[in-house]
Design a protein around this motif. Structure first.
Motif, PDB file in Angstrom:
ATOM      1  N   GLU A 213      -3.029 -41.765  11.134  1.00 17.31           N
ATOM      2  CA  GLU A 213      -4.309 -41.478  10.483  1.00 17.31           C
ATOM      3  C   GLU A 213      -5.356 -40.971  11.469  1.00 17.31           C
ATOM      4  OE1 GLU A 213      -2.076 -44.396   7.984  1.00 17.31           O
ATOM      5  OE2 GLU A 213      -2.500 -44.133  10.123  1.00 17.31           O
ATOM      6  N   PHE A 214      -5.132 -41.167  12.772  1.00 16.40           N
ATOM      7  CA  PHE A 214      -6.090 -40.723  13.779  1.00 16.40           C
ATOM      8  C   PHE A 214      -5.960 -39.231  14.081  1.00 16.40           C
ATOM      9  CE2 PHE A 214      -7.406 -40.240  18.313  1.00 16.40           C
ATOM     10  CZ  PHE A 214      -8.737 -40.620  18.182  1.00 16.40           C
ATOM     11  N   ALA A 215      -4.858 -38.615  13.670  1.00 16.94           N
ATOM     12  CA  ALA A 215      -4.606 -37.209  13.993  1.00 16.94           C
ATOM     13  C   ALA A 215      -5.776 -36.296  13.610  1.00 16.94           C
ATOM     14  CB  ALA A 215      -3.314 -36.737  13.331  1.00 16.94           C
TER      15      ALA A 215
ATOM     16  N   ARG B 142     -12.499 -35.170  12.518  1.00 26.56           N
ATOM     17  CA  ARG B 142     -13.094 -36.128  11.590  1.00 26.56           C
ATOM     18  C   ARG B 142     -13.748 -37.264  12.377  1.00 26.56           C
ATOM     19  NH1 ARG B 142     -10.138 -36.247   6.617  1.00 26.56           N
ATOM     20  NH2 ARG B 142     -11.116 -38.245   6.070  1.00 26.56           N
ATOM     21  N   LYS B 143     -14.844 -37.766  11.871  1.00 30.16           N
ATOM     22  CA  LYS B 143     -15.477 -38.932  12.472  1.00 30.16           C
ATOM     23  C   LYS B 143     -14.736 -40.188  12.035  1.00 30.16           C
ATOM     24  CE  LYS B 143     -20.135 -37.062  13.018  1.00 30.16           C
ATOM     25  NZ  LYS B 143     -21.576 -37.278  12.746  1.00 30.16           N
ATOM     26  N   PHE B 144     -14.979 -41.270  12.761  1.00 29.67           N
ATOM     27  CA  PHE B 144     -14.284 -42.507  12.442  1.00 29.67           C
ATOM     28  C   PHE B 144     -15.085 -43.719  12.903  1.00 29.67           C
ATOM     29  CE2 PHE B 144     -12.969 -41.198  16.654  1.00 29.67           C
ATOM     30  CZ  PHE B 144     -12.895 -42.368  17.393  1.00 29.67           C
TER      31      PHE B 144
ATOM     32  N   ALA C 283      -9.781 -46.996   4.074  1.00 30.45           N
ATOM     33  CA  ALA C 283      -9.232 -48.309   4.427  1.00 30.45           C
ATOM     34  C   ALA C 283      -8.734 -48.289   5.872  1.00 30.45           C
ATOM     35  CB  ALA C 283      -8.101 -48.675   3.478  1.00 30.45           C
ATOM     36  N   GLY C 284      -8.953 -49.383   6.563  1.00 27.80           N
ATOM     37  CA  GLY C 284      -8.570 -49.459   7.968  1.00 27.80           C
ATOM     38  C   GLY C 284      -7.075 -49.539   8.179  1.00 27.80           C
ATOM     39  N   VAL C 285      -6.629 -49.073   9.339  1.00 28.92           N
ATOM     40  CA  VAL C 285      -5.220 -49.171   9.737  1.00 28.92           C
ATOM     41  C   VAL C 285      -5.156 -49.749  11.143  1.00 28.92           C
ATOM     42  CG1 VAL C 285      -4.431 -47.268   8.283  1.00 28.92           C
ATOM     43  CG2 VAL C 285      -5.235 -46.783  10.601  1.00 28.92           C
ATOM     44  N   ALA C 286      -4.102 -50.498  11.415  1.00 27.55           N
ATOM     45  CA  ALA C 286      -3.940 -51.121  12.728  1.00 27.55           C
ATOM     46  C   ALA C 286      -3.715 -50.071  13.806  1.00 27.55           C
ATOM     47  CB  ALA C 286      -2.777 -52.103  12.697  1.00 27.55           C
ATOM     48  N   TRP C 287      -4.376 -50.246  14.950  1.00 30.34           N
ATOM     49  CA  TRP C 287      -4.165 -49.377  16.114  1.00 30.34           C
ATOM     50  C   TRP C 287      -3.332 -50.170  17.112  1.00 30.34           C
ATOM     51  CZ3 TRP C 287      -7.905 -45.071  17.656  1.00 30.34           C
ATOM     52  CH2 TRP C 287      -7.395 -44.348  18.752  1.00 30.34           C
ATOM     53  N   ASN C 288      -2.040 -49.899  17.151  1.00 35.95           N
ATOM     54  CA  ASN C 288      -1.138 -50.587  18.071  1.00 35.95           C
ATOM     55  C   ASN C 288      -1.193 -49.946  19.459  1.00 35.95           C
ATOM     56  OD1 ASN C 288      -0.119 -52.325  15.997  1.00 35.95           O
ATOM     57  ND2 ASN C 288       1.178 -50.637  15.290  1.00 35.95           N
TER      58      ASN C 288
ATOM     59  N   ARG D  95      -6.368 -56.231  18.744  1.00 37.22           N
ATOM     60  CA  ARG D  95      -6.741 -56.104  17.338  1.00 37.22           C
ATOM     61  C   ARG D  95      -7.592 -54.852  17.062  1.00 37.22           C
ATOM     62  NH1 ARG D  95      -7.628 -62.273  14.973  1.00 37.22           N
ATOM     63  NH2 ARG D  95      -5.648 -63.094  15.757  1.00 37.22           N
ATOM     64  N   GLY D  96      -7.130 -53.724  17.567  1.00 38.25           N
ATOM     65  CA  GLY D  96      -7.811 -52.474  17.272  1.00 38.25           C
ATOM     66  C   GLY D  96      -7.578 -52.056  15.831  1.00 38.25           C
ATOM     67  N   VAL D  97      -8.630 -51.600  15.171  1.00 36.62           N
ATOM     68  CA  VAL D  97      -8.528 -51.117  13.790  1.00 36.62           C
ATOM     69  C   VAL D  97      -9.276 -49.797  13.682  1.00 36.62           C
ATOM     70  CG1 VAL D  97      -8.894 -51.609  11.343  1.00 36.62           C
ATOM     71  CG2 VAL D  97      -8.516 -53.501  12.939  1.00 36.62           C
ATOM     72  N   LEU D  98      -8.624 -48.793  13.091  1.00 31.13           N
ATOM     73  CA  LEU D  98      -9.217 -47.477  12.889  1.00 31.13           C
ATOM     74  C   LEU D  98      -9.678 -47.328  11.450  1.00 31.13           C
ATOM     75  CD1 LEU D  98      -9.666 -44.411  13.736  1.00 31.13           C
ATOM     76  CD2 LEU D  98      -7.356 -44.045  12.844  1.00 31.13           C
ATOM     77  N   PHE D  99     -10.907 -46.812  11.275  1.00 26.29           N
ATOM     78  CA  PHE D  99     -11.442 -46.527   9.949  1.00 26.29           C
ATOM     79  C   PHE D  99     -11.888 -45.056   9.934  1.00 26.29           C
ATOM     80  CE2 PHE D  99     -12.218 -50.977  10.879  1.00 26.29           C
ATOM     81  CZ  PHE D  99     -11.816 -51.639   9.727  1.00 26.29           C
TER      82      PHE D  99
END
Length: 231
Positions: free
Chosen positions: A85-87, A107-109, A35-40, A20-24
């Motif tokens: 979105e992590f790029a 970018r920070k996250f 808004a967060g996105v799922a990190w598969n 259940r990783g989520v990136l913000f």
């Protein structure tokens, strides 16, 4: 006072797994997170705190006192893939669709993930921990490409991250970059409220949101705890 007893039934606990990783991604102006996105494809998170080193101070020919340096939080994220979105957090920009350039400003996250808590009676379904990370910056990472052979393996990517602690706004709690919530010790209803925020559940058109540390603390402050919550 009762005598100590080791390895009682139900008390043989352990931790395992990551999911259940989520990136913000932090907003460009630094005011909160998108808004967060799922990190598969998350395969591992290694927490690597540093600092908190003792420094002896001498006076009058004796050890006068010991000072401790500030503690910092870092980690390594490992995965088979990452959300688009992590790029920008990985120093990438896309000036033209399908064309990526590297070595850009990073970018920070924020990041959240879950680890399982198991015991000898319920197995890995005893409970879990939610881990929240704030103000993270990913360092450049190594990528190894190998030929396909008779024992193919998927490429594993990894990123070392450092963090900038944020003010908590709660008396007695200093600035920090991480929070951990134990499902076996907090109120189930409050835990669901937090997860609904993180995962965008429970409300129509709700966006996955990373609450501030003070919001997380306030959310559980008035609960009695100890109610438990299993996966």
């Amino acid at each position: 006072m009762a005598a100590l007893v080791w390895d009682k039934t139900g008390e043989r606990k352990y931790e395992t797994g990551v999911d259940r990783g989520v990136l913000f991604v932090m907003k460009a102006d630094g005011t909160g997170y998108d808004a967060g996105v799922a990190w598969n494809g998350l395969t591992g998170v290694t927490e690597s705190p540093s600092g908190a080193e003792a420094s002896a101070q001498y006076a009058d020919n004796i050890k006068y006192l010991t000072l401790t340096s500030a503690e910092e939080f870092g980690a390594t994220i490992e995965a088979f893939t990452y959300p688009p979105e992590f790029a920008p957090c990985d120093g990438q920009a896309t000036p033209v669709e399908g064309v990526t350039v590297g070595q850009q400003a990073r970018r920070k996250f924020g990041f959240s993930y879950r680890t399982k808590i198991g015991n000898d009676t319920a197995g890995v379904n005893y409970g879990y921990k939610l881990h929240l990370i704030y103000g993270a910056t990913a360092a450049p990472s190594e990528r190894a490409y190998a030929t396909v052979n008779d024992s193919p393996e998927a490429q594993t990517l990894s990123w070392e991250i450092s963090t900038d602690p944020v003010e908590v706004g709660v008396d007695g709690v200093t600035a920090t970059a991480q929070v951990t919530i134990d499902s076996t010790k907090v109120d189930k209803a409050k835990l669901k409220e937090l997860e609904d925020k993180l995962y965008g559940r429970g409300t129509v058109n709700a966006s996955p949101t990373l609450p501030s540390i003070s919001e997380v603390i306030s959310m559980f402050k008035t609960t009695s705890g100890g109610n438990g919550h299993t996966a």
